[in-house]
Design a protein around this motif. Sequence first.
Motif, short mmCIF file in Angstrom:
data_model
loop_
_atom_site.label_atom_id
_atom_site.label_comp_id
_atom_site.label_asym_id
_atom_site.label_seq_id
_atom_site.Cartn_x
_atom_site.Cartn_y
_atom_site.Cartn_z
N ASN A 165 -10.01 2.99 6.78
CA ASN A 165 -10.84 3.47 7.87
C ASN A 165 -10.65 4.99 8.01
O ASN A 165 -11.01 5.73 7.10
N ALA A 166 -10.07 5.45 9.08
CA ALA A 166 -9.83 6.88 9.21
C ALA A 166 -8.65 7.31 8.35
O ALA A 166 -7.71 6.56 8.12
N MET A 167 -8.71 8.53 7.86
CA MET A 167 -7.60 9.16 7.16
C MET A 167 -7.36 10.53 7.79
O MET A 167 -8.27 11.11 8.38
N GLY A 168 -6.16 11.02 7.64
CA GLY A 168 -5.86 12.30 8.24
C GLY A 168 -4.71 13.01 7.59
O GLY A 168 -3.96 12.44 6.78
N TRP A 169 -4.61 14.28 7.91
CA TRP A 169 -3.49 15.11 7.51
C TRP A 169 -2.75 15.59 8.74
O TRP A 169 -3.37 16.00 9.73
N TYR A 170 -1.44 15.53 8.67
CA TYR A 170 -0.56 16.01 9.71
C TYR A 170 0.46 16.94 9.08
O TYR A 170 0.70 16.88 7.88
N ARG A 171 1.05 17.78 9.88
CA ARG A 171 2.07 18.67 9.36
C ARG A 171 3.20 18.82 10.36
O ARG A 171 3.02 18.62 11.56
N GLN A 172 4.35 19.19 9.84
CA GLN A 172 5.52 19.38 10.66
C GLN A 172 6.26 20.61 10.19
O GLN A 172 6.76 20.66 9.06
N VAL A 177 0.85 -1.18 0.00
CA VAL A 177 0.00 0.00 0.00
C VAL A 177 0.88 1.23 0.00
O VAL A 177 1.87 1.30 0.74
N GLN A 178 0.52 2.19 -0.82
CA GLN A 178 1.23 3.45 -0.87
C GLN A 178 0.26 4.61 -0.81
O GLN A 178 -0.84 4.54 -1.37
N LEU A 179 0.67 5.67 -0.14
CA LEU A 179 -0.07 6.92 -0.11
C LEU A 179 0.83 8.00 -0.71
O LEU A 179 1.99 8.14 -0.31
N VAL A 180 0.29 8.75 -1.65
CA VAL A 180 1.07 9.76 -2.33
C VAL A 180 0.34 11.09 -2.27
O VAL A 180 -0.79 11.21 -2.76
N GLU A 181 1.00 12.09 -1.67
CA GLU A 181 0.43 13.43 -1.58
C GLU A 181 0.80 14.27 -2.79
O GLU A 181 1.85 14.05 -3.41
N SER A 182 -0.03 15.24 -3.09
CA SER A 182 0.26 16.20 -4.13
C SER A 182 -0.48 17.50 -3.82
O SER A 182 -1.39 17.52 -3.01
N GLY A 183 -0.08 18.56 -4.49
CA GLY A 183 -0.77 19.83 -4.37
C GLY A 183 -0.07 20.88 -3.55
O GLY A 183 -0.55 22.02 -3.48
N GLY A 226 2.21 8.90 3.82
CA GLY A 226 2.75 9.41 2.58
C GLY A 226 4.13 10.00 2.80
O GLY A 226 4.62 10.11 3.93
N GLN A 227 4.74 10.41 1.71
CA GLN A 227 6.11 10.95 1.77
C GLN A 227 6.15 12.41 2.18
O GLN A 227 7.22 12.92 2.52
N GLY A 228 5.03 13.08 2.15
CA GLY A 228 4.94 14.47 2.53
C GLY A 228 4.99 15.40 1.33
O GLY A 228 5.60 15.10 0.31
N THR A 229 4.34 16.53 1.47
CA THR A 229 4.39 17.57 0.46
C THR A 229 4.59 18.92 1.15
O THR A 229 3.97 19.20 2.17
N GLN A 230 5.47 19.72 0.60
CA GLN A 230 5.84 20.99 1.22
C GLN A 230 4.80 22.06 0.93
O GLN A 230 4.40 22.27 -0.23
N VAL A 231 4.39 22.76 1.97
CA VAL A 231 3.53 23.93 1.85
C VAL A 231 4.28 25.10 2.46
O VAL A 231 4.68 25.06 3.62
#
Length: 120
Positions: free
Chosen positions: A32-39, A2-8, A111-116
């Motif tokens: 089941n649940a999904m979420g967004w986290y940031r660092q 399973v892979q999760l890939v962020e974009s945007g 996911g691998q993360g995406t920079q904002v």
Amino acid sequence: QVQLVESGGGLVQAGGSLRLSCAASGSIRSINAMGWYRQAPGQQRELVATITSGGSTNYADSVKGRFTISRDNAKNTVYLQMNSLKPEDTGVYYCNGDVSSWSRSRRDYWGQGTQVTVSS
């Protein structure tokens, strides 16, 4: 597998908007649940928003009223609409999914993360 890939992610001025997407793929039985986290630099990873398979949502106080999390279960995709962005929103955004696969037991995937980056 399973892979999760962020974009945007990207660079935006304060007050602007971005829409993040996270698509899960692989041998998925259910999510089941999904979420967004940031660092942010020098900071711990923090919860931004979560959404259950039934659509119930939770938000960090710092983003409430500005961000909206949603999901498309048919596409195994979760979104984060970010409006009225502030410089304090800058960081790497990570997608998380509580996934049951056909080959492995239920567990969290990241996911691998995406920079904002939000400029003032």
